[in-house]
Design a protein around this motif. Structure first.
Motif, mmCIF file in Angstrom:
data_model
loop_
_atom_site.group_PDB
_atom_site.id
_atom_site.type_symbol
_atom_site.label_atom_id
_atom_site.label_comp_id
_atom_site.label_asym_id
_atom_site.label_seq_id
_atom_site.Cartn_x
_atom_site.Cartn_y
_atom_site.Cartn_z
ATOM 1 N N PHE A 143 0.819 -1.212 0.000
ATOM 2 C CA PHE A 143 0.000 0.000 0.000
ATOM 3 C C PHE A 143 0.859 1.272 0.000
ATOM 4 C CE2 PHE A 143 -2.268 -3.356 2.279
ATOM 5 C CZ PHE A 143 -3.426 -3.442 1.529
ATOM 6 N N PRO A 144 1.700 1.452 -1.031
ATOM 7 C CA PRO A 144 2.655 2.564 -1.009
ATOM 8 C C PRO A 144 2.014 3.950 -0.913
ATOM 9 C CG PRO A 144 2.522 1.577 -3.196
ATOM 10 C CD PRO A 144 1.808 0.665 -2.267
ATOM 11 N N TYR A 145 0.854 4.155 -1.546
ATOM 12 C CA TYR A 145 0.256 5.501 -1.531
ATOM 13 C C TYR A 145 -0.485 5.781 -0.225
ATOM 14 C CZ TYR A 145 1.667 6.039 -6.350
ATOM 15 O OH TYR A 145 2.426 6.155 -7.484
ATOM 16 N N ALA A 146 -1.220 4.810 0.267
ATOM 17 C CA ALA A 146 -1.892 5.004 1.558
ATOM 18 C C ALA A 146 -0.861 5.179 2.661
ATOM 19 C CB ALA A 146 -2.796 3.811 1.862
ATOM 20 N N ASP A 147 0.181 4.367 2.601
ATOM 21 C CA ASP A 147 1.252 4.448 3.601
ATOM 22 C C ASP A 147 1.984 5.781 3.494
ATOM 23 O OD1 ASP A 147 2.659 3.412 5.715
ATOM 24 O OD2 ASP A 147 4.058 2.263 4.490
ATOM 25 N N SER A 148 2.149 6.265 2.266
ATOM 26 C CA SER A 148 2.831 7.539 2.054
ATOM 27 C C SER A 148 1.991 8.714 2.538
ATOM 28 C CB SER A 148 3.172 7.712 0.570
ATOM 29 O OG SER A 148 4.113 6.736 0.164
ATOM 30 N N PHE A 149 0.672 8.606 2.410
ATOM 31 C CA PHE A 149 -0.194 9.656 2.950
ATOM 32 C C PHE A 149 -0.006 9.755 4.461
ATOM 33 C CE2 PHE A 149 -4.138 10.910 5.058
ATOM 34 C CZ PHE A 149 -4.388 12.139 4.452
ATOM 35 N N ILE A 150 0.065 8.601 5.113
ATOM 36 C CA ILE A 150 0.305 8.581 6.561
ATOM 37 C C ILE A 150 1.639 9.244 6.878
ATOM 38 C CG2 ILE A 150 0.777 7.073 8.540
ATOM 39 C CD1 ILE A 150 -1.236 5.099 7.340
ATOM 40 N N LEU A 151 2.658 8.930 6.090
ATOM 41 C CA LEU A 151 3.989 9.498 6.308
ATOM 42 C C LEU A 151 3.970 11.020 6.145
ATOM 43 C CD1 LEU A 151 7.394 8.220 5.032
ATOM 44 C CD2 LEU A 151 6.714 10.552 4.527
ATOM 45 N N VAL A 152 3.446 11.491 5.002
ATOM 46 C CA VAL A 152 3.489 12.918 4.686
ATOM 47 C C VAL A 152 2.703 13.734 5.708
ATOM 48 C CG1 VAL A 152 2.787 14.678 3.015
ATOM 49 C CG2 VAL A 152 3.887 12.569 2.232
ATOM 50 N N MET A 153 1.478 13.300 5.989
ATOM 51 C CA MET A 153 0.642 14.071 6.902
ATOM 52 C C MET A 153 1.128 13.984 8.346
ATOM 53 S SD MET A 153 -1.155 15.547 4.785
ATOM 54 C CE MET A 153 -2.066 16.534 5.976
ATOM 55 N N SER A 154 1.758 12.864 8.687
ATOM 56 C CA SER A 154 2.329 12.749 10.029
ATOM 57 C C SER A 154 3.488 13.723 10.204
ATOM 58 C CB SER A 154 2.801 11.316 10.286
ATOM 59 O OG SER A 154 1.717 10.415 10.313
ATOM 60 N N ILE A 155 4.282 13.876 9.149
ATOM 61 C CA ILE A 155 5.391 14.831 9.201
ATOM 62 C C ILE A 155 4.861 16.249 9.374
ATOM 63 C CG2 ILE A 155 7.184 15.936 7.806
ATOM 64 C CD1 ILE A 155 7.837 13.176 6.649
ATOM 65 N N VAL A 156 3.876 16.604 8.543
ATOM 66 C CA VAL A 156 3.326 17.957 8.587
ATOM 67 C C VAL A 156 2.713 18.262 9.952
ATOM 68 C CG1 VAL A 156 1.527 19.459 7.657
ATOM 69 C CG2 VAL A 156 2.921 18.089 6.103
ATOM 70 N N THR A 157 1.878 17.361 10.431
ATOM 71 C CA THR A 157 1.163 17.638 11.680
ATOM 72 C C THR A 157 2.063 17.553 12.907
ATOM 73 O OG1 THR A 157 -0.943 17.229 12.802
ATOM 74 C CG2 THR A 157 0.373 15.308 12.241
ATOM 75 N N THR A 158 3.171 16.818 12.796
ATOM 76 C CA THR A 158 4.115 16.786 13.913
ATOM 77 C C THR A 158 4.722 18.165 14.148
ATOM 78 O OG1 THR A 158 4.645 14.441 13.626
ATOM 79 C CG2 THR A 158 6.263 15.781 14.784
ATOM 80 N N PHE A 159 5.017 18.881 13.073
ATOM 81 C CA PHE A 159 5.541 20.239 13.234
ATOM 82 C C PHE A 159 4.519 21.145 13.922
ATOM 83 C CE2 PHE A 159 8.569 19.071 9.778
ATOM 84 C CZ PHE A 159 9.731 19.398 10.455
ATOM 85 N N PHE A 160 3.241 20.933 13.600
ATOM 86 C CA PHE A 160 2.202 21.728 14.252
ATOM 87 C C PHE A 160 2.023 21.315 15.711
ATOM 88 C CE2 PHE A 160 0.362 22.185 9.775
ATOM 89 C CZ PHE A 160 1.032 23.374 9.586
ATOM 90 N N MET A 161 2.244 20.048 16.005
ATOM 91 C CA MET A 161 2.171 19.607 17.394
ATOM 92 C C MET A 161 3.320 20.203 18.200
ATOM 93 S SD MET A 161 1.766 15.795 18.999
ATOM 94 C CE MET A 161 -0.023 15.912 19.010
ATOM 95 N N ILE A 162 4.511 20.278 17.588
ATOM 96 C CA ILE A 162 5.650 20.906 18.265
ATOM 97 C C ILE A 162 5.311 22.355 18.629
ATOM 98 C CG2 ILE A 162 8.009 21.772 17.893
ATOM 99 C CD1 ILE A 162 8.556 19.228 16.272
ATOM 100 N N GLN A 163 4.552 23.025 17.755
ATOM 101 C CA GLN A 163 4.148 24.412 17.998
ATOM 102 C C GLN A 163 2.853 24.509 18.805
ATOM 103 O OE1 GLN A 163 6.175 26.831 17.212
ATOM 104 N NE2 GLN A 163 7.599 25.448 16.187
ATOM 105 N N LYS A 164 2.302 23.363 19.217
ATOM 106 C CA LYS A 164 1.048 23.297 19.991
ATOM 107 C C LYS A 164 -0.119 23.958 19.265
ATOM 108 C CE LYS A 164 1.829 22.337 24.878
ATOM 109 N NZ LYS A 164 1.735 22.849 26.273
ATOM 110 N N LYS A 165 -0.299 23.617 17.985
ATOM 111 C CA LYS A 165 -1.422 24.117 17.209
ATOM 112 C C LYS A 165 -2.591 23.142 17.311
ATOM 113 C CE LYS A 165 0.808 27.727 15.668
ATOM 114 N NZ LYS A 165 0.438 29.090 16.117
ATOM 115 N N VAL A 166 -3.769 23.648 17.601
ATOM 116 C CA VAL A 166 -4.949 22.814 17.825
ATOM 117 C C VAL A 166 -5.257 21.915 16.635
ATOM 118 C CG1 VAL A 166 -7.455 22.896 18.154
ATOM 119 C CG2 VAL A 166 -5.983 24.429 19.464
#
Length: 221
Positions: A143-166
């Motif tokens: 499942f390369p594309y579904a797995d990649s969506f998890i990867l990409v969005m996890s990276i993006v949202t982790t930066f927002f979590m570091i900044q404590k964005k709701v």
């Protein structure tokens, strides 16, 4: 390294063989996300344990984008730990840690665009890893594309979590629902259950962070 072998079984649950690796990966992951939902800074060091264990598990079930994602998480757990503990002047909450805030609408739109383009690019790469590096990746990526969506969005949202964005919790809910299905299909049942629980925790985290933001606004008036 025997502990990190997914075939090294800890015990069975309803005839499902649960490895040491999967058990402790799930346990540390649940604790880390619960602490995050509570806006507790200890979520970051516990998260370091979780991503270290998950790295070995994902490699053994051919979820290569998820495997690479754990390297990113390892680094960002260290960054997040430092960022929450060292807010800039004016960013502090009552605990003198970084306070909760919201994204601007423009930032959220950019996130969506990154999610689409990043998933396509990373998915195309993941689908060819077994051809380019057969000595390392003996089997095709599942499942390369579904797995990649998890990867990409996890990276993006982790930066927002570091900044404590709701809004990070909104993205985590979407990622967790997809991951729950993906790991169920790959027969990593306890990781699938873990991500189902993550979905509930992320919903609580969204509610709790909004509540913390409102409480801070009231106290700032």
């Amino acid at each position: 390294m025997h502990f990190f072998d997914i075939h090294n079984i800890f015990f069975k649950v309803l005839n499902y063989p649960l490895s040491y690796l999967e058990f402790f990966g799930v346990l540390s992951g649940l604790i880390a996300v619960w602490l995050s939902a509570k806006a507790n800074i200890l979520s970051w060091p516990v998260g370091i344990v979780n991503v270290s264990l998950s790295f070995f598990l994902y490699y053994q079930v051919q979820l290569y984008p998820d495997m690479f994602l754990q390297i990113f998480f390892f680094v960002t757990n260290i960054l997040g730990w430092w960022r929450w503990a060292n807010p800039r002047p004016g960013e502090e909450d009552k605990k003198l840690e970084l306070r909760v805030s919201f994204l601007e609408r423009k930032q959220f739109i950019i996130v969506c665009l990154i999610g689409v383009t990043g998933t396509v690019a990373v998915g195309a790469t993941a689908s060819r890893l077994h051809e380019w590096l057969p000595m390392i990746f003996a089997l095709p990526s599942a499942f390369p594309y579904a797995d990649s969506f998890i990867l990409v969005m996890s990276i993006v949202t982790t930066f927002f979590m570091i900044q404590k964005k709701v809004e990070c919790w909104i993205i985590w809910i979407i990622v967790d629902v997809l991951a729950t299905y993906l790991y169920f299909v790959k027969d990593i049942m306890f990781y699938s259950i873990m991500y189902a629980v993550f979905t509930v925790m992320a919903s609580f985290g969204l509610w709790n962070w909004i509540r913390e933001y409102k409480l801070w606004k009231q106290s700032a008036v």
